[in-house]
Design an enzyme around this catalytic site. Sequence first.
Site, PDB file in Angstrom:
ATOM      1  NE  ARG A  39      43.571  20.040  25.863  1.00  0.00           N
ATOM      2  CZ  ARG A  39      44.194  19.888  24.692  1.00  0.00           C
ATOM      3  NH1 ARG A  39      43.625  19.223  23.734  1.00  0.00           N
ATOM      4  NH2 ARG A  39      45.369  20.417  24.505  1.00  0.00           N
ATOM      5  NE  ARG A  43      40.906  16.767  18.799  1.00  0.00           N
ATOM      6  CZ  ARG A  43      42.189  16.631  18.497  1.00  0.00           C
ATOM      7  NH1 ARG A  43      42.568  16.620  17.245  1.00  0.00           N
ATOM      8  NH2 ARG A  43      43.087  16.480  19.442  1.00  0.00           N
ATOM      9  NE  ARG A  52      38.223  21.967  15.421  1.00  0.00           N
ATOM     10  CZ  ARG A  52      38.680  22.132  14.191  1.00  0.00           C
ATOM     11  NH1 ARG A  52      37.898  22.665  13.272  1.00  0.00           N
ATOM     12  NH2 ARG A  52      39.915  21.799  13.867  1.00  0.00           N
ATOM     13  CG  ASP A  88      45.147  26.053  22.388  1.00  0.00           C
ATOM     14  OD1 ASP A  88      44.742  24.877  22.460  1.00  0.00           O
ATOM     15  OD2 ASP A  88      46.362  26.339  22.235  1.00  0.00           O
ATOM     16  CE1 TYR A 170      53.037  22.738  21.630  1.00  0.00           C
ATOM     17  CE2 TYR A 170      52.785  23.475  23.898  1.00  0.00           C
ATOM     18  CZ  TYR A 170      52.584  22.520  22.921  1.00  0.00           C
ATOM     19  OH  TYR A 170      51.937  21.350  23.227  1.00  0.00           O
TER      20      TYR A 170
HETATM   21  O1  CP3 Z   1      37.759  21.652  27.915  1.00  0.00           O
HETATM   22  C1  CP3 Z   1      38.623  21.927  27.089  1.00  0.00           C
HETATM   23  O2  CP3 Z   1      38.975  21.133  26.213  1.00  0.00           O
HETATM   24  C2  CP3 Z   1      39.206  23.297  27.214  1.00  0.00           C
HETATM   25  C3  CP3 Z   1      39.891  23.833  26.053  1.00  0.00           C
HETATM   26  C4  CP3 Z   1      41.373  23.624  25.854  1.00  0.00           C
HETATM   27  C5  CP3 Z   1      41.948  23.527  24.561  1.00  0.00           C
HETATM   28  N1  CP3 Z   1      43.302  23.554  24.710  1.00  0.00           N
HETATM   29  C6  CP3 Z   1      41.216  23.491  23.281  1.00  0.00           C
HETATM   30  C7  CP3 Z   1      41.811  22.669  22.198  1.00  0.00           C
HETATM   31  C8  CP3 Z   1      42.412  23.621  26.782  1.00  0.00           C
HETATM   32  C9  CP3 Z   1      42.350  23.653  28.305  1.00  0.00           C
HETATM   33  C10 CP3 Z   1      43.627  23.593  26.042  1.00  0.00           C
HETATM   34  C11 CP3 Z   1      44.969  23.686  26.672  1.00  0.00           C
HETATM   35  C12 CP3 Z   1      46.143  23.325  25.877  1.00  0.00           C
HETATM   36  N2  CP3 Z   1      46.409  23.670  24.576  1.00  0.00           N
HETATM   37  C13 CP3 Z   1      47.268  22.637  26.372  1.00  0.00           C
HETATM   38  C14 CP3 Z   1      47.454  22.206  27.799  1.00  0.00           C
HETATM   39  C15 CP3 Z   1      46.569  21.092  28.158  1.00  0.00           C
HETATM   40  C16 CP3 Z   1      47.193  19.757  28.142  1.00  0.00           C
HETATM   41  O3  CP3 Z   1      46.497  18.839  27.683  1.00  0.00           O
HETATM   42  O4  CP3 Z   1      48.292  19.572  28.684  1.00  0.00           O
HETATM   43  C17 CP3 Z   1      48.184  22.505  25.327  1.00  0.00           C
HETATM   44  C18 CP3 Z   1      49.509  21.791  25.412  1.00  0.00           C
HETATM   45  C19 CP3 Z   1      47.642  23.176  24.204  1.00  0.00           C
HETATM   46  C20 CP3 Z   1      48.251  23.360  22.858  1.00  0.00           C
HETATM   47  C21 CP3 Z   1      47.500  22.556  21.877  1.00  0.00           C
HETATM   48  N3  CP3 Z   1      46.227  22.871  21.407  1.00  0.00           N
HETATM   49  C22 CP3 Z   1      47.903  21.347  21.257  1.00  0.00           C
HETATM   50  C23 CP3 Z   1      49.219  20.628  21.515  1.00  0.00           C
HETATM   51  C24 CP3 Z   1      46.859  20.980  20.377  1.00  0.00           C
HETATM   52  C25 CP3 Z   1      46.825  19.829  19.418  1.00  0.00           C
HETATM   53  C26 CP3 Z   1      46.408  18.602  20.144  1.00  0.00           C
HETATM   54  C27 CP3 Z   1      45.850  17.552  19.240  1.00  0.00           C
HETATM   55  O5  CP3 Z   1      45.526  16.525  19.820  1.00  0.00           O
HETATM   56  O6  CP3 Z   1      45.727  17.765  18.031  1.00  0.00           O
HETATM   57  C28 CP3 Z   1      45.813  21.915  20.526  1.00  0.00           C
HETATM   58  C29 CP3 Z   1      44.523  21.890  19.821  1.00  0.00           C
HETATM   59  C30 CP3 Z   1      43.287  21.939  20.676  1.00  0.00           C
HETATM   60  N4  CP3 Z   1      43.076  22.846  21.670  1.00  0.00           N
HETATM   61  C31 CP3 Z   1      42.124  21.136  20.543  1.00  0.00           C
HETATM   62  C32 CP3 Z   1      41.199  21.591  21.482  1.00  0.00           C
HETATM   63  C33 CP3 Z   1      39.808  21.080  21.717  1.00  0.00           C
HETATM   64  C34 CP3 Z   1      41.922  19.990  19.560  1.00  0.00           C
HETATM   65  C35 CP3 Z   1      41.959  20.401  18.150  1.00  0.00           C
HETATM   66  C36 CP3 Z   1      40.669  20.833  17.471  1.00  0.00           C
HETATM   67  O7  CP3 Z   1      39.555  20.895  18.034  1.00  0.00           O
HETATM   68  O8  CP3 Z   1      40.812  21.128  16.305  1.00  0.00           O
END
Ligand code: CP3
Length: 362
Positions: A39, A43, A52, A88, A170
Amino acid sequence: MLNANAQAASAVEVESGSSRFIRACLRQPVDRTPVWFLRQAGRYMPEYMAVRKHHSLLDICRTPEIAAEVTITAAERLGVDAAIIFADLLLPFTPMGLDFEFVAGEGPQVHTPVRSLEQVEALRTDRADELGYVARAIEKVSAHFAGPRADGDTLGIIGFCGAPFTLASYMIEGGSSRNYIDTKKMMYSGGRAWPLLMEKLITVLVAFATQQVEAGADVIQIFDSWAGALSVTDYREYCLPATTELVQRVRALGVPVIYFGVDTASMLPAMRETGADVLGLDWRIPLSEGWKAVGPGCGVQGNLDPITLFAPQDVLKARVDEVLREAAGRSGHIFNLGHGIVPGTPVENVIEVVKWVKEFAL
Ligand code: CP3
């Protein structure tokens, strides 16, 4: 003991690494430990939040120019050795015919969770091409980072997808879950729904990973973030075969596979049987203990607690040094966190960690 599948997988020829990150994935000697963060583009980073402000998460993912820019900015700002494509885990749901959205503060929500055999049967596996925007973003990142950087090393480019269990959870729960009751009900039911769902996910995920590798991804990371919700017995019975097939088919594309999960200390020997090149460790297990459980012939990635990034720098540095000492300079260690960077993490601390990893000498 490796099972027959993993032995077949280890026979897959993966090219020799051209960057220290890829070399470490293949357990080849490196000049220093490579480092990147789960990640790393999220954010906590003001540059990401600025983008964003004008675009939804899904718009960013689906617009190759923006996804590439976010990926590149994070990797360059931090000075890491690998860039993970901004995307994602849930993107494949759309071409499979499942609508979902990200609800602020609540995470992902699937509008009609998959709970029956009829619903699994209705899932499409023939439209993975619609995910091509991720490959287009990888092409841009790959073009940007082509050739060696100032230190002579080439940055690694990581593509990724979810593992069958974590994605199924999911789909079935409809969002994040605490007890995975509906997922486990489908697993335990003994009916056709669970195996068919695994099969359909593998079809789509292999196609998705193939697009990413053809576009320039050097390594594929498979996120099984919630595998730790399973007992070892259930993991072996309901998830290991599908995950092994996915890992092998991705390795057959000629790239190393990193397989990551959280809360997996007891499952590491079983996860190893997938034949992945590297296992991601969470922070609950000391790295040397985790590596011992994994056994020889497999690298490890990790495993700093992401919340130590909020600690005073002397505490943080002690924890970073501890991870590196635990790895003891063995080939096949990639420095990372035990799970993703959380919102609010001070960016300057992340940058300091990169510097310390680069300077570390045993
Ligand atoms: O460098 C990076 O951040 C790469 C991008 C990335 C995102 N999601 C963007 C994202 C990666 C590698 C993921 C993978 C992902 N997505 C996982 C596995 C990673 C882990 O941490 O185990 C999972 C479980 C998801 C599904 C997902 N996407 C969830 C559960 C959420 C909500 C999380 C939250 O804290 O709200 C997301 C949203 C998400 N995907 C965000 C980002 C940067 C944050 C929300 C946003 O920017 O609006």
